[in-house]
Scaffold this active site. Structure first.
Site, PDB file in Angstrom:
ATOM      1  N   GLN A  66       0.844  -1.196   0.000  1.00 26.62           N
ATOM      2  CA  GLN A  66       0.000   0.000   0.000  1.00 26.62           C
ATOM      3  C   GLN A  66       0.876   1.241   0.000  1.00 26.62           C
ATOM      4  O   GLN A  66       1.469   1.588   1.033  1.00 26.62           O
ATOM      5  CB  GLN A  66      -0.883  -0.038   1.257  1.00 26.62           C
ATOM      6  CG  GLN A  66      -1.852   1.099   1.412  1.00 26.62           C
ATOM      7  CD  GLN A  66      -2.525   1.064   2.778  1.00 26.62           C
ATOM      8  OE1 GLN A  66      -2.121   0.319   3.663  1.00 26.62           O
ATOM      9  NE2 GLN A  66      -3.545   1.876   2.960  1.00 26.62           N
ATOM     10  N   GLY A  67       0.973   1.926  -1.131  1.00 27.32           N
ATOM     11  CA  GLY A  67       1.837   3.109  -1.251  1.00 27.32           C
ATOM     12  C   GLY A  67       1.034   4.382  -1.075  1.00 27.32           C
ATOM     13  O   GLY A  67       0.795   5.113  -2.048  1.00 27.32           O
ATOM     14  N   GLU A  93      -4.389  10.079  18.069  1.00 25.79           N
ATOM     15  CA  GLU A  93      -4.921  11.448  18.091  1.00 25.79           C
ATOM     16  C   GLU A  93      -5.960  11.640  16.985  1.00 25.79           C
ATOM     17  O   GLU A  93      -7.012  12.235  17.196  1.00 25.79           O
ATOM     18  CB  GLU A  93      -3.774  12.469  17.903  1.00 25.79           C
ATOM     19  CG  GLU A  93      -2.794  12.557  19.059  1.00 25.79           C
ATOM     20  CD  GLU A  93      -1.828  11.382  19.110  1.00 25.79           C
ATOM     21  OE1 GLU A  93      -1.714  10.645  18.105  1.00 25.79           O
ATOM     22  OE2 GLU A  93      -1.171  11.191  20.157  1.00 25.79           O
ATOM     23  N   SER A 100       4.620  -1.221   4.023  1.00 23.70           N
ATOM     24  CA  SER A 100       4.790  -2.572   4.578  1.00 23.70           C
ATOM     25  C   SER A 100       4.884  -3.607   3.467  1.00 23.70           C
ATOM     26  O   SER A 100       4.074  -3.593   2.529  1.00 23.70           O
ATOM     27  CB  SER A 100       3.610  -2.930   5.488  1.00 23.70           C
ATOM     28  OG  SER A 100       3.466  -1.985   6.508  1.00 23.70           O
ATOM     29  N   SER A 155       1.275   6.528   2.337  1.00 23.75           N
ATOM     30  CA  SER A 155       1.975   7.521   3.180  1.00 23.75           C
ATOM     31  C   SER A 155       3.239   8.050   2.514  1.00 23.75           C
ATOM     32  O   SER A 155       3.942   7.314   1.810  1.00 23.75           O
ATOM     33  CB  SER A 155       2.375   6.885   4.512  1.00 23.75           C
ATOM     34  OG  SER A 155       1.255   6.369   5.168  1.00 23.75           O
ATOM     35  N   GLU A 187      -9.481  -1.572   5.615  1.00 24.60           N
ATOM     36  CA  GLU A 187      -8.224  -1.863   6.288  1.00 24.60           C
ATOM     37  C   GLU A 187      -8.398  -2.659   7.582  1.00 24.60           C
ATOM     38  O   GLU A 187      -7.693  -3.613   7.838  1.00 24.60           O
ATOM     39  CB  GLU A 187      -7.438  -0.572   6.553  1.00 24.60           C
ATOM     40  CG  GLU A 187      -6.017  -0.843   6.991  1.00 24.60           C
ATOM     41  CD  GLU A 187      -5.078   0.351   6.785  1.00 24.60           C
ATOM     42  OE1 GLU A 187      -5.533   1.430   6.382  1.00 24.60           O
ATOM     43  OE2 GLU A 187      -3.887   0.175   7.032  1.00 24.60           O
TER      44      GLU A 187
END
Ligand SMILES: Cc1cc2nc3c(=O)[nH]c(=O)nc-3n(C[C@H](O)[C@H](O)[C@H](O)COP(=O)(O)OP(=O)(O)OC[C@H]3O[C@@H](n4cnc5c(N)ncnc54)[C@H](O)[C@@H]3O)c2cc1C
Length: 384
Positions: free
Chosen positions: A126-127, A364, A161, A129, A244
């Site tokens: 999964q590209g 957060e 990952s 971030s 996810e």
């Protein structure tokens, strides 16, 4: 909400339990055998699940699944967790990539990609971030420019990952800088096997290199690998993100329960259950585990009723990550120096749990979602 299983669900669980008791994964490689050996062990396990039709029961039968209901899918992950089997090598393909293609993919994309995802022949990553775009994904900078019937992509991704084992990357890139940031994105399937894509593993506190940096310098992607249309990448990415945690959440809460049961057993052997301090901590963790389990099932009921997971899922992920960190810390207190010794499963659990409050949405950010979308509190205005 009625948590009693129907006859069909009971039959599903019994069939899976029987299969799992007759079919074990290969012997787990030694802790120091290296990342590659562990990855191949997980790929072998996926192959065994696939051969028996258990790789992705939630997938429709036309794509090689069993058309399992949401409740059956939850049972599936609970049973895998209970049997303590490894996580399948291509989990991102099965849980994220496949379901995204089922919604947005062309018939050709589905036909080409779904079978090797399921068998584990082609691994997906999964590209999303980037160094300056994690929580605020829509501000990503990786750029794709049209060149004939191809796209030329340049940029950097991070925390990807499994990229070192992947054939395909679910890549979100900016294709239009003139429009609002959410609108200028496109979702691509990028072939990782090209020189223009460099993968550099990042070593974690656990010693393993689970994720990577991706350096992309003029990589080529055919137009046929755009998923869901040019400029529609934000919507397609949301489909990926919504999937996810949908299934894995159940496996995670069972593993948390097992970890706590192991800690309780060790505390009992050491006579610590009579110690009010330990008894108090264990009681609190026990209540948290039950709360997480019931919230996960409630989320499932809502998803069945409204057709998609609701924002309450953020509460489960936040509670789970916080509780897992507390449980692994308590384990270290109960077990003592052995839990802090490199190479033991306890030290791995303790250190790996640090990432739980970051991966799949930081605490957060999840708190903001719960505050604004579940409790209806006013949106926080942050000074520039
Ligand atoms: C184990 C692991 C595996 C991962 N695998 C992948 C993967 O395969 N593919 C992928 O694309 N990504 C992956 N990630 C990345 C993950 O999704 C991001 O780390 C996460 O979204 C946070 O982004 P960031 O690290 O850029 O932090 P930032 O977004 O820069 O946040 C930094 C800090 O600011 C806080 N913050 C940010 N925005 C707000 C806000 N609005 N309000 C309050 N606080 C805020 C955050 O909570 C955090 O404490 C992985 C991460 C981990 C830990």
């Amino acid at each position: 909400m009625d948590l009693t299983f129907s006859d069909k669900e009971t039959a599903f669980r019994d069939e899976l339990r029987a299969w799992l008791s007759d079919n074990q994964p290969a012997r787990r490689p030694a802790a120091d055998a290296g990342d590659d050996a562990h990855f191949e062990w997980r790929r072998d396990w996926q192959r065994r699940l696939y051969d028996a039709g258990w790789a992705a029961p939630a997938w429709p039968t036309e794509y090689g699944g069993r058309g399992a209901s949401q409740a059956e899918s939850a049972i599936y992950y609970e049973e895998l967790g209970r049997a303590r089997v490894p996580v399948a090598a291509n989990t991102l393909g099965i849980l994220l990539g496949g379901p995204t293609l089922m919604v947005w993919g062309t018939p050709e994309q589905k036909e080409r990609h779904l079978p090797p995802i399921l068998s584990g022949e082609e691994i997906w990553c999964q590209g999303f971030s980037e160094p300056d775009a994690g929580s605020d994904l829509a501000s990503l900078k990786t750029k794709a420019v049209k060149d004939g019937d191809e796209w030329v992509v340049t940029g950097q991704k991070v925390w990807t990952s499994g990229a070192q084992y992947s054939k395909w990357c679910m890549l979100v890139a900016r294709t239009d800088s003139e429009v609002a940031k959410h609108k200028g994105l496109t979702y691509f399937l990028m072939d990782m096997e090209q020189e223009q894509v460099q993968v550099r593993p990042l070593r974690q506190i656990t010693g393993e290199a689970e994720f990577n940096e991706l350096f992309i310098e003029q990589a080529r992607i055919p137009d046929a690998n755009v998923v869901g249309g040019v400029g529609n990448g934000w919507k397609v990415a949301l489909t990926t993100l919504m999937n996810e945690r949908a299934g894995l959440g159940f496996a995670l809460q069972i593993r948390l329960r097992q970890l706590l049961d192991d800690v309780i057993a060790h505390a009992g052997e050491k006579g610590l259950l009579e110690d009010a301090l330990y008894a108090d901590k264990i009681a609190e963790l026990h209540i948290r585990c039950e709360t997480i389990r019931l919230l996960a099932w409630k989320g499932l009921t809502d998803a069945e009723r409204y057709g998609q997971p609701g924002p309450e899922g953020s509460l489960v992920k936040w509670l789970w990550s916080d509780t897992n960190q507390r449980a692994t810390q308590l384990a270290a207190d109960v077990i003592g120096p052995q839990a802090l010794t490199s190479g033991t499963s306890w030290s791995y659990e303790l250190m790996r749990s640090r990432g739980n409050t970051i991966e799949g949405g930081t605490t957060e950010v999840l708190k903001n979602i719960v505050a604004e979308r579940v409790l209806g509190l006013p949106r926080l205005k942050v000074a520039a």
